[in-house]
Structure formats: structure tokens, C-alpha cells
Design a protein around this motif. Structure first.
Motif, PDB file in Angstrom:
ATOM      1  N   VAL A  41       0.845  -1.199   0.000  1.00 37.09           N
ATOM      2  CA  VAL A  41       0.000   0.000   0.000  1.00 37.09           C
ATOM      3  C   VAL A  41       0.874   1.239   0.000  1.00 37.09           C
ATOM      4  CG1 VAL A  41      -1.695   1.312   1.341  1.00 37.09           C
ATOM      5  CG2 VAL A  41      -1.883  -1.173   1.184  1.00 37.09           C
ATOM      6  N   LEU A  42       0.487   2.225  -0.803  1.00 40.17           N
ATOM      7  CA  LEU A  42       1.180   3.511  -0.817  1.00 40.17           C
ATOM      8  C   LEU A  42       0.362   4.485   0.019  1.00 40.17           C
ATOM      9  CD1 LEU A  42       3.659   4.960  -2.030  1.00 40.17           C
ATOM     10  CD2 LEU A  42       2.159   5.748  -3.873  1.00 40.17           C
ATOM     11  N   GLY A  43       0.885   4.821   1.219  1.00 44.01           N
ATOM     12  CA  GLY A  43       0.138   5.641   2.152  1.00 44.01           C
ATOM     13  C   GLY A  43       0.472   7.108   2.078  1.00 44.01           C
ATOM     14  N   LYS A  44       0.240   7.803   3.180  1.00 46.57           N
ATOM     15  CA  LYS A  44       0.515   9.235   3.244  1.00 46.57           C
ATOM     16  C   LYS A  44       2.001   9.503   3.059  1.00 46.57           C
ATOM     17  CE  LYS A  44      -3.376  10.714   6.125  1.00 46.57           C
ATOM     18  NZ  LYS A  44      -3.771  11.402   7.378  1.00 46.57           N
ATOM     19  N   ARG A  45       2.290  10.631   2.414  1.00 47.50           N
ATOM     20  CA  ARG A  45       3.672  11.050   2.143  1.00 47.50           C
ATOM     21  C   ARG A  45       4.449   9.991   1.368  1.00 47.50           C
ATOM     22  NH1 ARG A  45       5.256  14.024   7.905  1.00 47.50           N
ATOM     23  NH2 ARG A  45       3.558  15.537   7.855  1.00 47.50           N
ATOM     24  N   LYS A  46       3.708   9.256   0.537  1.00 50.46           N
ATOM     25  CA  LYS A  46       4.312   8.261  -0.359  1.00 50.46           C
ATOM     26  C   LYS A  46       5.029   7.127   0.380  1.00 50.46           C
ATOM     27  CE  LYS A  46       3.213  11.072  -3.773  1.00 50.46           C
ATOM     28  NZ  LYS A  46       2.073  10.804  -4.661  1.00 50.46           N
ATOM     29  N   LYS A  47       4.626   6.872   1.606  1.00 48.36           N
ATOM     30  CA  LYS A  47       5.254   5.798   2.386  1.00 48.36           C
ATOM     31  C   LYS A  47       4.598   4.461   2.064  1.00 48.36           C
ATOM     32  CE  LYS A  47       6.331   6.171   6.656  1.00 48.36           C
ATOM     33  NZ  LYS A  47       6.249   6.390   8.120  1.00 48.36           N
ATOM     34  N   GLU A  48       5.429   3.498   1.699  1.00 52.29           N
ATOM     35  CA  GLU A  48       4.919   2.160   1.397  1.00 52.29           C
ATOM     36  C   GLU A  48       4.860   1.315   2.663  1.00 52.29           C
ATOM     37  OE1 GLU A  48       7.174   0.191  -1.591  1.00 52.29           O
ATOM     38  OE2 GLU A  48       6.371   1.400  -3.237  1.00 52.29           O
ATOM     39  N   ARG A  49       3.862   0.461   2.732  1.00 48.26           N
ATOM     40  CA  ARG A  49       3.810  -0.515   3.817  1.00 48.26           C
ATOM     41  C   ARG A  49       3.190  -1.803   3.276  1.00 48.26           C
ATOM     42  NH1 ARG A  49      -0.698   2.633   4.777  1.00 48.26           N
ATOM     43  NH2 ARG A  49      -2.588   1.584   5.509  1.00 48.26           N
ATOM     44  N   ILE A  50       3.529  -2.900   3.920  1.00 42.41           N
ATOM     45  CA  ILE A  50       3.019  -4.215   3.531  1.00 42.41           C
ATOM     46  C   ILE A  50       1.996  -4.673   4.571  1.00 42.41           C
ATOM     47  CG2 ILE A  50       3.605  -6.621   3.041  1.00 42.41           C
ATOM     48  CD1 ILE A  50       4.764  -4.693   1.016  1.00 42.41           C
TER      49      ILE A  50
END
Length: 294
Positions: free
Chosen positions: A166-175
Motif C-alpha cells: 500500500v502507498l500511504g501518506k507522504r508516499k510511504k509504502e507498507r506491507i
């Protein structure tokens, strides 16, 4: 100077388009106010008095405490940027206080309610029905934000490792891992998708309209409200409610707070801790059952 700040938000902080637009509107609003009220042509010339006058004006207009505080936060960010850039020598927001805001705990659905919402028989055996079911399940079983769901593409799903990027806020990726049940339903939805729109390409959006176009916020809102109306009329019915429910149910089952923080994509633990209050009734029940003097 406003344009310089907006560029900073877009290209350095990589803020979302929604955030950038909100900041611009706030700053243009206060700039218009100080020009009309105090004949100040530049926002950078404001002192504490002019900014405080604007806040008072917002309160008198009947704006909610949350909205006023958001606008104050915009001012603080703007003038801190000017100070760092040496465009001003003093920060006029230094003594500007936020309004006291009564804390509201996030609402969430009971487990029995969410079980009813996700019951297979609720959804039509068609593309539209399976798409709607996927929206409801994905929001609740992964805790993703509305914007994250609409931006999701098929290539972001890993059906071998049972996880989604997932591409979250401020372009931060998380799994985020997902359950075997969700995996099975993704496969069923994929079959309906391919029957409707032919073979899937990785860059295609995961949730689409009836015509195969990328989903949009109001579409997701309509889907969520439609199905929550069937079982949860007495609560606020929005996609974010399912995110709140995801977090609360995890904590109720004993999940580690830091793990929930990472799953939600929160930047600080404080944002996640609000969900611990919703678990208080369970803690009371454990206390009364286990404590010898209860």
C-alpha cells in the motif's frame, strides 16, 4: 510566498494533493482577510494580533473547533517555513493557541454487526456484487484508507505471500498481510473481473466502476453506506468506520499496539493509542472477572 510554501509541500514533503489543496485554500482565505481588514498586502507581514483576529472571525462564523484548529496548524506550518527560509525574523504564530477540542473516541462496529455485513448472501453473484463485497472486506480486513483503496492496482497484490503493498501518506509504502478468507474472495472477484473486462493487466486498478474505470471516493462512500444501512443505522457510516473497526478489533484480541500502528500506517504511536480507549469495556470485564476484590 504562498506559492513557495505550496511547492515545498508538493516536492519536498510530498504531501497528498488533498492536503496541498487544503493548505492553499486556508492561506488564501487568511490572506484575503488581512488585506481587507488591515490592508496588509503580504501574509508575511502579519503579527500575532492580525492572525488572532482571523481566528476570532472563524469562531464567530460558527466554524467547528476541529476546522479552526486545522487552519491554525496551517498557519504554523506556513510561518515556520518562512522562518526557516529566512523570509521573516519572528514567528507570529508563537503565541497563537489552538482551541480546546473535546475528544471524541472513534466509533466502531461490533463483531456481530461486521459478521452480518460481510455475510456472503448479502451480495449479488455478479461483478458489481463481488466488487462491493471486496470493498467492504478490504476496508475491514486490511484497515486501508479510502485513498489507498482507490489507488490500489492488481500488481500491488501478492496472492502467493498473502499480502498487499500500500502507498500511504507522504508516499510511504507498507506491507499488509491478509487472511486466507480474503485471498479466496480476491480470487473469486478476479474471476468476475476478467469475465467482465477480459484478462487483467498489473497496472489496472483493483477496484473499478461498472465501466472499468478507476474508483473514486464518492463511489466507495455509496457502496459502504448502502451495506452499512442494512445493519448499522445508528452509527456514522463511512469507509473510515471500517478502518476504526479493524484497529479496535485487533486491539480487543490482544494485538500489540506497535504492530497495529504499522498496519495502519500511522507515523506516531499517539495516533494509534486512541483506539485503546475503545477496549476499556473489555478491560473492565477482565478486571471484574479476575480481580479477587472486584
Amino acid at each position: 510566498m504562498i506559492d513557495s510554501f505550496i511547492n515545498y509541500l508538493e516536492y519536498e514533503k510530498r504531501s497528498s494533493p488533498h492536503t496541498v489543496l487544503a493548505y492553499r485554500k486556508d492561506l488564501e482565505q487568511v490572506a484575503e482577510f488581512v488585506e481587507l481588514s488591515f490592508e496588509l498586502k503580504e501574509l508575511s507581514l502579519c503579527t500575532h494580533s492580525e492572525l488572532r483576529a482571523w481566528v476570532i472571525e472563524l469562531v464567530e462564523q460558527g466554524l467547528s473547533t476541529t476546522s479552526v484548529n486545522r487552519k491554525i496548524a496551517t498557519l504554523r506550518s506556513f510561518f515556520k517555513f518562512l522562518l526557516r527560509s529566512r523570509m521573516i525574523s519572528q514567528d507570529p504564530t508563537y503565541k497563537l493557541k489552538s482551541l480546546k477540542n473535546p475528544k471524541k473516541l472513534p466509533e466502531f462496529l461490533q463483531e456481530t454487526t461486521i459478521e452480518s455485513v460481510l455475510e456472503e448472501s448479502v451480495y449479488e453473484p455478479s461483478f458489481e456484487g463481488q466488487r462491493d463485497r471486496m470493498v467492504m472486506e478490504f476496508l475491514y480486513l486490511t484497515g486501508v484508507r479510502l485513498s489507498e483503496l482507490t489507488a490500489l492496482k492488481w500488481k500491488d497484490l501478492n496472492l502467493i505471500e498473502d499480502q498487499v503493498k500500500v502507498l500511504g501518506k507522504r508516499k510511504k509504502e507498507r506491507i499488509i498481510p491478509f487472511t486466507k478468507m480474503l485471498k479466496q474472495n480476491i480470487i473469486l472477484y478476479k474471476k468476475e473481473f476478467e469475465e467482465r473486462f477480459s484478462k487483467i493487466e498489473g497496472n489496472e486498478y483493483f477496484i473499478v466502476s461498472n465501466r472499468g474505470e478507476q474508483s473514486y471516493p464518492m463511489m466507495i462512500y455509496r457502496i459502504v453506506r448502502h451495506y452499512l444501512d442494512l445493519f448499522a443505522q445508528n452509527t456514522r457510516r463511512s469507509p473510515h468506520l471500517l478502518r476504526h473497526t479493524f484497529a479496535t478489533h485487533l486491539l480487543n484480541k490482544g494485538a500489540d499496539l506497535n504492530a497495529v500502528k504499522d498496519l495502519l500506517g500511522h507515523s506516531s504511536l499517539a495516533a494509534t493509542q486512541v483506539y485503546t480507549h475503545n477496549s476499556m469495556e473489555k478491560l473492565k470485564a477482565v478486571f471484574e472477572q479476575a480481580h479477587p476484590k472486584a
